[in-house]
Write an enzyme that holds these catalytic residues in place. Structure first.
Site, PDB file in Angstrom:
ATOM      1  N   ASP A 119     -15.463 -20.323 -16.862  1.00 20.31           N
ATOM      2  CA  ASP A 119     -16.056 -19.370 -15.931  1.00 20.31           C
ATOM      3  C   ASP A 119     -17.349 -19.895 -15.321  1.00 20.31           C
ATOM      4  O   ASP A 119     -17.539 -19.851 -14.101  1.00 20.31           O
ATOM      5  CB  ASP A 119     -16.288 -18.029 -16.635  1.00 20.31           C
ATOM      6  CG  ASP A 119     -16.920 -18.190 -18.013  1.00 20.31           C
ATOM      7  OD1 ASP A 119     -17.284 -19.329 -18.361  1.00 20.31           O
ATOM      8  OD2 ASP A 119     -17.056 -17.191 -18.742  1.00 20.31           O
ATOM      9  N   LYS A 127      -3.787 -10.107 -31.661  1.00 18.93           N
ATOM     10  CA  LYS A 127      -5.248 -10.043 -31.599  1.00 18.93           C
ATOM     11  C   LYS A 127      -5.729  -9.190 -30.436  1.00 18.93           C
ATOM     12  O   LYS A 127      -6.875  -8.737 -30.439  1.00 18.93           O
ATOM     13  CB  LYS A 127      -5.831 -11.449 -31.487  1.00 18.93           C
ATOM     14  CG  LYS A 127      -5.616 -12.291 -32.730  1.00 18.93           C
ATOM     15  CD  LYS A 127      -6.347 -13.620 -32.634  1.00 18.93           C
ATOM     16  CE  LYS A 127      -6.194 -14.404 -33.924  1.00 18.93           C
ATOM     17  NZ  LYS A 127      -6.919 -15.698 -33.884  1.00 18.93           N
ATOM     18  N   GLU A 128      -4.893  -9.009 -29.451  1.00 21.58           N
ATOM     19  CA  GLU A 128      -5.214  -8.163 -28.309  1.00 21.58           C
ATOM     20  C   GLU A 128      -4.166  -7.058 -28.252  1.00 21.58           C
ATOM     21  O   GLU A 128      -3.118  -7.219 -27.639  1.00 21.58           O
ATOM     22  CB  GLU A 128      -5.223  -8.990 -27.022  1.00 21.58           C
ATOM     23  CG  GLU A 128      -6.284 -10.078 -27.040  1.00 21.58           C
ATOM     24  CD  GLU A 128      -6.131 -11.053 -25.892  1.00 21.58           C
ATOM     25  OE1 GLU A 128      -7.151 -11.601 -25.459  1.00 21.58           O
ATOM     26  OE2 GLU A 128      -4.993 -11.287 -25.437  1.00 21.58           O
ATOM     27  N   SER A 159      -5.555 -10.766 -17.977  1.00 19.74           N
ATOM     28  CA  SER A 159      -4.981 -11.844 -18.782  1.00 19.74           C
ATOM     29  C   SER A 159      -4.973 -11.457 -20.251  1.00 19.74           C
ATOM     30  O   SER A 159      -5.918 -10.855 -20.756  1.00 19.74           O
ATOM     31  CB  SER A 159      -5.796 -13.135 -18.596  1.00 19.74           C
ATOM     32  OG  SER A 159      -7.146 -12.936 -18.951  1.00 19.74           O
ATOM     33  N   ASP A 186       0.177 -14.924 -21.561  1.00 19.83           N
ATOM     34  CA  ASP A 186       0.282 -16.344 -21.878  1.00 19.83           C
ATOM     35  C   ASP A 186       1.056 -16.600 -23.162  1.00 19.83           C
ATOM     36  O   ASP A 186       1.375 -17.745 -23.466  1.00 19.83           O
ATOM     37  CB  ASP A 186      -1.117 -16.964 -21.985  1.00 19.83           C
ATOM     38  CG  ASP A 186      -1.245 -18.245 -21.188  1.00 19.83           C
ATOM     39  OD1 ASP A 186      -0.460 -18.422 -20.240  1.00 19.83           O
ATOM     40  OD2 ASP A 186      -2.118 -19.065 -21.512  1.00 19.83           O
ATOM     41  N   LYS A 206      -6.904 -20.366 -20.719  1.00 20.28           N
ATOM     42  CA  LYS A 206      -7.045 -19.227 -19.811  1.00 20.28           C
ATOM     43  C   LYS A 206      -7.174 -19.686 -18.359  1.00 20.28           C
ATOM     44  O   LYS A 206      -6.641 -19.039 -17.454  1.00 20.28           O
ATOM     45  CB  LYS A 206      -8.270 -18.396 -20.202  1.00 20.28           C
ATOM     46  CG  LYS A 206      -8.511 -17.199 -19.292  1.00 20.28           C
ATOM     47  CD  LYS A 206      -9.750 -16.424 -19.704  1.00 20.28           C
ATOM     48  CE  LYS A 206     -10.019 -15.276 -18.734  1.00 20.28           C
ATOM     49  NZ  LYS A 206     -11.225 -14.505 -19.101  1.00 20.28           N
ATOM     50  N   ASP A 251     -10.683  -8.990 -18.248  1.00 21.49           N
ATOM     51  CA  ASP A 251     -10.070  -9.228 -19.543  1.00 21.49           C
ATOM     52  C   ASP A 251      -9.219  -8.021 -19.912  1.00 21.49           C
ATOM     53  O   ASP A 251      -9.407  -6.921 -19.375  1.00 21.49           O
ATOM     54  CB  ASP A 251     -11.140  -9.475 -20.606  1.00 21.49           C
ATOM     55  CG  ASP A 251     -11.796 -10.843 -20.457  1.00 21.49           C
ATOM     56  OD1 ASP A 251     -11.221 -11.689 -19.740  1.00 21.49           O
ATOM     57  OD2 ASP A 251     -12.876 -11.055 -21.035  1.00 21.49           O
TER      58      ASP A 251
END
Length: 1164
Positions: free
Chosen positions: A867, A396-397, A390, A426, A618, A642
């Protein structure tokens, strides 16, 4: 400037109602209603024009645009091509892999056929946009059909090149080849005499067993063999599936569960005419049974003293607190009162943390036994695994980090045909989409290279940055040459990934400028007002020159982060079931002879988002992945990672599968792997490794009911995610008494299939969901299926398939809920457009309305720590979990080493814990199926943030003691010192023993203690405030993604460590530090200059002040930054707060004997 082709692209569009009711190739549900088909065409501007059939026939204005346009419905049970279905099946799967599917609420599902996915050339035949010959039909821009190796498929002996759409047109027009004008003949037209395979049954034919296999079968056909007809022994004695004996059914009906099972219906051998129907195949039940895992208890020399010390310290705490309560400090009763309340809470918090650590265990797996049981008879009998990755924000990623994670997954050591990778974007960003396409293209070289040379780790960035000799343990002579070639290709790959933002921007600017020129030309021709502004949207364009259906760089309606259609692209289509060996291809410059070049299926997904819908962050994205993957691949197990956590151990999936497939594995809901991190500073200043939790607490919980779910690196049983109970569950009367075990599922497996059915395919009636028999849930009936799982019948039918395929082998008397060997050796069905359209419909924003998704099914909503809640719900239903620590780390990821980022990360975790405490997920409300120690552990999860309130007060007590000259006790009594010494010694001994059985270091333990105080006085306190605001005032909590980017200094990998970013979370610890430092100075000065120095009180307060400052040392060091870069605001705030508190204290409790000077000072 790039130009667009004038030839129209072909696509079929389905309404959500149609796709929801029709058959999916993965489950075989029949179409129960007529399907609504929309006709559409993408214009040169990238827009979609939808018309009815009457409009196409009657409209003369646009007839020219549609002159060569043809729409086809993909093959479904109601619409099958003619006899040559083998070519059609391949063509359909190729069409699916080359199409970008979009759709959503109140809109049609479009299949956008893409001739080009990325700017660079694509070579792998499984990938979308792979190169191929052009169709020979006039005015057709399609590509010819290809096989697994990327070679052109010629459906006719004349070798006329034809694409999928034109081929299906020819089939409907009588099956006449447009080239030779004769009927299609699927026969021996290849040079080597081979023909196109037949896929009319929806499955690939199995290879005939070799002579060695037949000799094995003959050697086992003896009078002592229980399968011999002359032997009266029934196979029922060896069946451990209770009421129905599958092995006996196989013998009596001459059925088969696939290659590798008890019987195999194969062709007769020329050497042995008797070897045919009913021949004996190698059976795992003939071998001595061996467990796949074993439990290793802790050495008694360590665990027994550890448990004894816990009891001793508990008794010492009781005596100490009793003494403290009975001996108040009359001189400073307020100081004594605050201290005793804090100490009572600390004792309670210590019990909650320590008691679940009474039963730590270790586990070990045996991969050799796993291979012997599931892969020793040809095709693998292992169940499928769907891996979820995801991501949400490419800024940022970074896409390069995500791409490396995807590459490590595609190169995992697991049967290729059983592995499927899903990436959830997303943010709906084209940057992520093209980065994943580039990763799929580079995998064509990287994955075979890893298999050929047994590379570890299989993340290319980590591999090429490993320090040491790369040739160690490498036996092939061409390794150095291959590595050098791959390194050059990877460097070019990184350049392409890092250049994607500029490439997409330049491309979009060029196409937008073209659109502006077209609009300007149109305005001039129509004599429009030249002063009127042009209304041209600043769109984001894909590589094939069409609009990106997701988020645009300049937001627009239907194209923003919170408002875009659902997108699904099969970037790598499902591989062939049999190995596809490479060759010495001069184009690749690497010899892949005898290396399997297949790649696992890769799917890009971006769920639909619309304003006004709660998309649940998420957790909502993960549930969308669960549903779409159930339609496409339906792997019975799901591994979620992740985007920055990659597979460091290529056999990690096999390690987890050992637990799931072992005896008792049907009661395991998930396998949690420890989180390991890279890029952490050597001193681990802020306890980023968190080894005390991952190697201590989690290992201890493994000896109870299982570790908690921590968000990544976890392998789930899909059936458990659907909210069902385990096959057997133990209930407890109260908290201490074990009551009884309850059988939750029926003991027998699904009824035997009809001989004409294929029990391995998803459309088998044997795997239908028998809701009327209450097979899995007594409260679930057919009428309630839609309310729980949604209106997709395809999804509902896939549930029982996943449950059945996830069972362990019935090869031991202890396996009460198993499946026969060989049941999963058959190939999966090819994908078709109807299946993908169904997958698009289940990721729409409206699908979860009035269902139990997020409430009971899938990831649970309502908390930022979804989680922990998801894992708690499973344990609460009676499932168990397992902690899998491998010799080589299973996964590795990144963690924020910057102080501010680390505090915000901890803030989010603690806020979720506060939400859990004030919700129905509080462990105090758990069911009787949750064990006592597991209940205590989950109770501690919800309570630990509240310790911050008492911790902040206790950190100020030493300063107050030094300011006032009083201590928490009236005098340093001998009993007080003895109790304090005993508590300190037992704590030290417990730490040493915990270090011994958990394997952590003393320095890591000390770093954990330091950061416990830092986070407790900052992030945890803020989390309590935010949690109370949400519960009391209903104020929602928002959090930001943890940035994975580097600091300003690219040469220093620890540049982020020295960045100082101001945050309000820093105020409490700064205040505590400054007040304690000032208090030390005041107390020392008072004692020196007093007439009767009271050194005992000074030493008591000074000792605890140094204790506080020692724990806050990493925090102070983080504020200093590097090269004197500490922000001025830090010193300003520190000074103001310290002065304010000092003045406040002087006003409340002025020094005795002080006289006013002048007019004096009065605190306002």
């Amino acid at each position: 400037m790039a130009s667009l082709t004038n030839n129209p692209s072909k696509k079929a569009m389905r309404s959500p109602t149609g796709s929801g009711s029709q058959s999916g190739g993965r489950t075989g549900s029949s179409s129960s209603s007529s399907q609504t088909v929309k006709f559409a065409r993408r214009t040169s501007s990238g827009r979609y024009v939808s018309l009815s059939r009457e409009d196409l026939d009657m409209s003369g204005e646009i007839s020219g645009d549609y002159m060569n346009y043809t729409v086809h419905i993909p093959p479904t049970p109601d619409n099958q091509p003619m006899d040559a279905s083998g070519v059609a099946a391949k063509a359909e799967e190729q069409y699916v892999s080359n199409s970008l599917f979009t759709g959503g609420f109140n809109s049609v599902t479009r299949a956008h056929l893409m001739d080009k996915v990325i700017e660079s050339e694509v070579t792998h035949p499984q990938m979308a946009g792979a190169k191929g010959s052009a169709c020979a039909m006039p005015a057709c821009d399609g590509k010819v059909m290809r096989d697994e190796r990327g070679n052109d498929i010629d459906p006719c002996e004349c070798r006329f090149k034809i694409c999928r759409d034109c081929y299906m047109d020819a089939q409907k027009d009588g099956g006449i080849c447009p080239g030779c004008k004769e009927l299609y003949k699927i026969g021996d037209y290849d040079d080597d005499g081979g023909g196109a395979p037949d896929f009319s049954s929806g499955a690939l034919p199995l290879p005939s067993p070799g002579k060695s296999d037949r000799r094995i079968m003959k050697s086992k056909a003896n009078p002592n063999n229980p399968i011999d007809p002359n032997n009266n022994k029934s196979l029922l004695m060896r069946s451990q599936t209770s009421e129905f004996d599958h092995n006996r059914w196989l013998f009596e009906t001459s059925g088969t569960y696939g290659y590798g099972n008890a019987f195999y219906s194969g062709p007769n051998d020329d050497d042995d005419p008797s070897s045919g129907l009913g021949q004996r195949m190698p059976d795992v039940t003939d071998k001595p049974w061996k467990p796949l895992t074993r439990k290793i208890p802790m050495p008694a020399a360590i665990i027994s003293p550890y448990r004894l010390l816990i009891v001793v310290r508990l008794v010492a705490l009781i005596f100490f607190l009793t003494w403290r309560v009975r001996h108040p400090n009359e001189e400073a009763i307020w100081l004594w009162g605050m201290s005793i309340v804090c100490e009572l809470w600390f004792a309670f918090s210590w019990i909650l943390d320590q008691v679940p650590k009474l039963c730590p265990i270790n586990r070990a797996t045996d991969l050799a036994v796993l291979h012997d049981k599931f892969e020793s008879t040809g095709r693998s009998d292992l169940p499928g695994v769907d891996i979820f990755v995801s991501t949400a924000d490419p800024e940022k990623e970074p896409p390069l980090v995500t791409a490396n994670t995807i590459l490590s997954i595609l190169a995992a050591d697991y049967p290729v045909e059983k592995l499927a990778c899903y990436i959830s974007d997303d943010g709906g960003a084209l940057l992520t989409f093209e980065a994943m396409a580039e990763a799929a293209s580079f995998a064509d070289l990287w994955v075979p290279f890893c298999r050929k040379h047994d590379i570890e780790p299989r993340n290319p960035d980590s591999y090429f940055n490993v320090k040491g000799d790369p040739t160690k343990n490498k036996r092939r002579s061409d390794f150095v040459k291959d590595r050098r070639r791959i390194k050059r290709e990877y460097d070019e790959f990184k350049v392409r990934i890092n250049g994607l933002p500029d490439s997409i921007r330049r491309r979009s600017d060029a196409f937008n400028a073209r659109e502006e020129m077209k609009m300007l030309k149109h305005m001039r021709e129509s004599s429009a007002d030249p002063m009127e502004p042009m209304k041209v949207q600043k769109a984001t364009w894909m590589a094939d020159g069409t609009h990106w259906p997701g988020t645009w760089a300049v937001g627009a309606p239907d194209h923003s982060k919170g408002d875009h259609a659902g997108i699904l692209q099969v970037m790598l289509k499902p591989p062939a079931s049999d190995p596809l060996m490479g060759s010495d291809d001069p184009n690749k410059m690497i010899d892949f002879t005898d290396v399997d070049i297949r790649l696992p299926m890769l799917v890009y997904m971006s769920r639909e988002k619309r304003p006004g819908y709660d998309h649940n962050k998420k957790a909502g994205a993960m549930n969308a992945l669960v549903r779409s993957s159930a339609i496409l691949s339906n792997g019975p197990f799901i591994l979620n990672l992740d985007c920055d956590h990659y597979i460091y151990n290529c056999k990690a999936v096999r390690e987890g599968m050992c637990f799931m497939m072992d005896r008792g594995g049907d009661r395991i809901c998930y396998i949690q792997f420890p989180q390991r991190f890279e890029g952490i500073d050597p001193s681990d200043r802020y306890a980023n490794h968190n080894t005390v939790f991952f190697d201590g607490n989690m290992r201890a919980l493994d000896g109870v009911q299982g570790p908690v779910y921590v968000g990544t690196g976890c392998m789930f049983r899909r059936f458990a995610l659907y909210g069902f109970d385990p096959p057997r569950a133990t209930e407890y009367a109260g908290w201490f008494i074990k009551k009884k075990k309850k059988q939750k599922h029926r003991s027998s497996p699904p009824p035997p299939p009809h001989p004409d059915d294929d029990p391995h395919h998803h459309n088998s009636d044997s795997h239908a969901f028998y809701a009327d028999d209450n097979a899995f849930d007594e409260d679930l009936s057919v009428a309630h299926m839609g309310k729980r799982f949604g209106n997709s019948t395809v999804l509902a039918r896939s549930i029982a398939v996943a449950e059945y395929q996830g069972r362990p082998l019935a090869d031991h008397p202890g396996v009460k809920h198993g499946r026969p060997p060989g049941a999963l050796t058959m190939p999966r069905e090819p994908l078709d457009a109807a299946t993908v359209a169904e997958a698009v419909s289940v990721i729409s924003c409206w699908y979860e309305d009035k269902t139990e998704w997020g409430n009971r099914v899938g990831w649970i909503y309502g908390s930022v720590t979804e989680d922990v809640v998801t894992g708690y719900r499973m344990h609460n239903r009676g499932w168990r979990s397992v902690y899998c620590i491998t010799k080589r780390d299973a996964f590795r990821g990144s963690a924020p080493i910057n102080l501010t980022d680390r505090l915000h990360q901890v803030l989010r975790w603690a806020t979720g814990s506060v939400e859990i405490f004030f919700s129905r997920n509080n462990a105090l409300l758990a069911s009787p199926r949750l064990k006592l120690l597991q209940r205590v552990a989950y109770l501690n999860v919800g309570i630990y943030p509240f310790t911050s309130i008492f911790l902040v007060v206790y950190c100020f007590l030493p300063a107050l003691s030094l300011f006032t000259g009083h201590f928490i006790v009236q005098t340093l009594d001998v009993a007080f010192l003895v109790y304090l010494l005993l508590i300190t010694i037992t704590l030290t001994c417990l730490a040493i023993l915990e270090v011994k059985w958990s394997g952590i270091g003393l320095e890591e333990w000390w770093r954990n203690e330091q950061f416990w105080l830092i986070s407790g006085t900052s992030a945890h306190l803020a989390a309590v405030v935010q949690g109370l605001l949400k519960v009391v005032a209903g104020i929602e909590i928002s959090f930001t993604l943890t940035s994975k980017s580097a600091g300003e200094d690219n040469e220093d990998i620890y540049a982020d460590l020295y960045l100082v970013k101001w945050s309000s979370l820093m105020i409490p610890p700064i205040t505590i530090m400054m007040v304690n430092i000032i208090a030390l100075a005041v107390g020392f000065s008072r004692t020196i200059y007093s007439e009767i120095p009271q050194w005992s009180k000074l030493m008591g307060g000074a000792f605890f002040s140094f204790w506080v400052l020692a724990h806050l040392y990493p925090f102070a060091k983080g504020l200093m930054g590097r090269r004197g870069k500490t922000p001025t605001i830090v010193f300003v705030w520190s000074g103001l707060i310290a002065i304010t508190i000092s003045l406040l204290w002087i006003a409340i409790n002025p020094p005795k004997g002080a006289h006013q000077v002048g007019t004096g000072f009065q605190f306002p």
